[in-house]
Design a protein around this motif. Sequence first.
Motif, PDB file in Angstrom:
ATOM      1  N   TYR A  84      66.153  14.567 107.164  1.00  0.00           N
ATOM      2  CA  TYR A  84      67.089  15.659 106.868  1.00  0.00           C
ATOM      3  C   TYR A  84      68.293  15.538 107.797  1.00  0.00           C
ATOM      4  CZ  TYR A  84      62.844  17.373 104.675  1.00  0.00           C
ATOM      5  OH  TYR A  84      61.713  17.471 103.913  1.00  0.00           O
ATOM      6  N   ASN A 162      71.067  23.749 100.866  1.00  0.00           N
ATOM      7  CA  ASN A 162      71.660  23.629  99.544  1.00  0.00           C
ATOM      8  C   ASN A 162      70.544  23.756  98.520  1.00  0.00           C
ATOM      9  OD1 ASN A 162      72.998  22.944  97.177  1.00  0.00           O
ATOM     10  ND2 ASN A 162      72.864  20.750  97.597  1.00  0.00           N
ATOM     11  N   ALA A 167      73.467  17.320  94.611  1.00  0.00           N
ATOM     12  CA  ALA A 167      73.434  16.552  95.859  1.00  0.00           C
ATOM     13  C   ALA A 167      74.774  16.542  96.575  1.00  0.00           C
ATOM     14  CB  ALA A 167      72.982  15.114  95.566  1.00  0.00           C
ATOM     15  N   ASP A 170      75.124  18.755  99.596  1.00  0.00           N
ATOM     16  CA  ASP A 170      74.262  18.600 100.769  1.00  0.00           C
ATOM     17  C   ASP A 170      75.073  18.456 102.048  1.00  0.00           C
ATOM     18  OD1 ASP A 170      72.020  18.745  99.197  1.00  0.00           O
ATOM     19  OD2 ASP A 170      71.629  16.587  99.176  1.00  0.00           O
TER      20      ASP A 170
END
Length: 286
Positions: A84, A162, A167, A170
């Motif tokens: 992450y 998010n 994507a 993000d």
Amino acid sequence: MIYRFGVFELDSDTGELRKNGRAVALEPQPAKALALLVANAGDIVTRDELREVVWGAETHVDFDRGIAYCLSQIRTALGDSGDYPRFVQTIPKRGFKFLAPVAPDASVAPVAPVAAATSFNNWVTVPLTIAMLAAVVAMMVETFRTTPIQDRAVVAVSIFDNETGVAEYDRPIAGLSDLVVERLTRLDPDRIAVIGNAAVLRQPRNIRNLKAVADSVDADYVLLGQLQRGETGLRFITHFIRLRDEAHLKANRLPVTDEKLGGLEAAVIEEFERAVREHALTRPPN
């Protein structure tokens, strides 16, 4: 060149990494790799480019293992995660990308060592500069001595989530949490301490545990945020939570009218600044 990102700054000339003004241990080769990444923030840096900068064409080493080690050391120094990432993202089969917003500052130059001075003016200027730096350091030490962290409200900022499934959001949403950290650290340093890089604060929402946050970072409050898509469009949910009893002291829903998130940064920072002023600055933390 000094590069600033979140609560960090990197001197690319000396390889020194600092967090909130304090030095962070980083070996020379990982420091070279980090300097290349921040200098090209937002762009992909290939593995070959890293090899050239860190080792040079004439050096023969196990590059793959060396790059893996450098990235591991960088993530450890920044409190980052490969799963992450908030700072360094691995782009499979292509290279690496630095995600956080970076502000270069060419006006800050390192002080030349006394041994390098060759004229009378240099011999005069360098000691004066060192004396001035010593005075600044003394002031900083005195500030920390008179305002220890236990006497300040501690605010933890979790990585924002998010939850739209898109994507492309993000990176800006993760970067937004860093901007909030940076802004809050300047709000009232004598009364507020801000924590934003602990590993527990970068866990995704589905496994985030507020008790673990309280135990790990010893904070009084935590800020959470989620970008969501509702029936009427995008919205950003803010949470200001007192950790000792997990009570929401403030929560708000900010409508996002621009699909490119225009205006969201200012709105979120203003919302969290207001919450900190209303609660952390006006009421005792416990």
